[in-house]
Design an enzyme around this catalytic site. Structure first.
Site, short mmCIF file in Angstrom:
data_model
loop_
_atom_site.label_atom_id
_atom_site.label_comp_id
_atom_site.label_asym_id
_atom_site.label_seq_id
_atom_site.Cartn_x
_atom_site.Cartn_y
_atom_site.Cartn_z
N PRO A 81 0.72 -27.78 -17.34
CA PRO A 81 0.99 -28.00 -18.72
C PRO A 81 -0.30 -27.89 -19.55
CG PRO A 81 2.35 -29.70 -17.47
CD PRO A 81 1.40 -28.82 -16.52
N CYS A 82 -0.46 -27.32 -20.64
CA CYS A 82 -1.74 -27.38 -21.31
C CYS A 82 -1.73 -28.29 -22.54
CB CYS A 82 -1.83 -25.81 -21.71
SG CYS A 82 -0.39 -25.16 -22.87
N GLN A 83 -0.77 -29.29 -22.88
CA GLN A 83 -0.74 -29.70 -24.15
C GLN A 83 -2.08 -30.73 -24.24
OE1 GLN A 83 1.97 -29.58 -22.26
NE2 GLN A 83 3.58 -29.60 -23.15
#
Length: 386
Positions: A81-83
């Site tokens: 995940p890149c948030q």
């Protein structure tokens, strides 16, 4: 022909994998922490085995490694995940989501696969994670961990528009080949850009469904039902998004390729009439003569980064207004994400959830073309290793 048997980590709902069957790549095992996404994945890919659980849990991680060995996995696709590092997120250097790469690295070390694809946002190149109490940039960490065993690709930044996908999305992708194979895995040759006019310009126009209800919708858009039916004849996914009237009105007065914040009268306002201070890409219509802007998990909101349909001018008396004051339909999102239009979305999936997972996926054609380039290398050198 070399058989690719893959493990997908942080699998989401398998958007990257949607075209793999076309080229004979088999994802035999996947891991996803969220039960709803894992269920979605399993229904779409019934021949793949899904382990639903938290990869940071040692028991879960051990089960992934054990099963991957049993299934003779030789390829790992990891998309943490890149948030925590994306422009659309908070970009907190201590965000625990940034640390997830650590657990993917552990799995990869224990499997020693022939091929690895690590994908994330370009900001990954400048993002620090904490390893053994020390801050280290993610690229440096990855290279320290794998440079002794793997050949890295030299160019890691990939733009979706270069894959013939009508979207301006940039990703950082590491392509690793185990050194005993003796070649570098690279991106395929750039393809011709596809603009929105070509991609979605021929689809039926849609009026938005207003949050205030059908009476106001029909008052403002007398052809709403007619347009809706024309859209549904194309696909059940080409149906009207739902928006509040005040936002719709702003966008009706916003020309193609511009933001409503520059309108002299119909600019974004709070309910008390004061102006909303927004970024110049908020409440922005996309352009017909360019690919779509980056699709994010917030693609259902006109208030976020460049999500609004380009629209077309039309006259009402002496006024020029613009059609389609709405975000892209889900069908249009499928097109700009290169997801197969017949992708078997489970019947229980609602619009909000589908939009969110689409915004977090790797465009399907991009992933397929990158894997196809690997297969081309393997065919040329006639590898037959397991």
């Amino acid at each position: 022909m070399y058989e690719i048997r893959g493990l997908s980590l942080f699998a989401n709902v398998g958007i990257a994998e949607a075209m793999f069957k076309d080229i004979g790549v088999n994802i035999v095992l996947a891991n996803e922490i969220e039960e709803k996404r894992a269920k979605f994945y399993q229904e779409v890919y019934p021949k793949s085995e899904m382990i639903c659980g938290d990869i940071t849990d040692e028991i879960v991680r051990d089960s992934i490694v054990k099963r991957a060995k049993e299934l003779k996995v030789n390829f790992v696709l990891a998309t943490p995940p890149c948030q925590g590092m994306s422009v659309a997120g908070n970009r907190d250097p201590e965000d625990p989501r940034n640390q997830l790469i650590y657990y993917a690295v552990d799995v990869i070390h224990r499997l020693n696969p022939a091929f690895i694809m690590l994908e994330n946002v370009p900001r990954q190149l400048k993002t620090n994670i904490r390893v053994d109490g020390q801050l280290i940039k993610i690229p440096d960490y990855i290279k320290i961990e794998f440079s002794d065993k793997y050949i890295f690709n030299n160019e890691t930044l990939a733009k979706t528009k270069d894959f013939g996908i009508p979207q301006l999305r940039e990703r950082n992708i590491y392509l690793l080949v185990r050194k005993d194979f003796g070649f570098m895995w690279t991106f395929p040759a750039k393809q011709k850009e596809v603009y929105l006019e070509t991609a979605i310009g021929g689809l039926p126009s849609l009026d938005p469904m207003l949050q205030e209800g059908m009476d106001l919708t029909l008052e403002k858009f007398p052809e709403f039902e007619k347009k809706k039916m024309a859209g549904m004849l194309v696909s059940k996914w080409h149906h009207p998004p739902v928006h509040p009237w005040r936002q719709v009105e702003w966008m009706m007065h916003t020309p193609t390729g511009t933001s409503a914040i520059f309108n002299e009268v119909y600019y974004p306002k709070k309910k008390d009439g004061t102006a909303i201070h927004a970024h110049h890409n908020h409440y922005r219509r996309m352009s017909w003569d360019k690919p779509a802007r980056t699709v994010t998990m917030f693609n259902g909101y006109m208030s976020t980064l460049a999500t609004v349909h380009p629209g077309r001018p039309y006259k009402v008396g002496d006024k020029t207004l613009y059609s389609d004051p709405r975000v892209l339909s889900i069908y249009e999102l499928f097109i700009v994400m290169s997801i197969p239009l017949d992708w078997p979305v489970p019947s229980w999936v609602d619009d909000s959830f589908l939009r969110s997972v689409i915004g977090e996926g790797i465009p399907s054609k991009m992933a397929r073309d990158i894997l196809q380039n690997l297969l081309s290398y393997l065919d040329r050198v006639e590898y037959h290793k397991n």
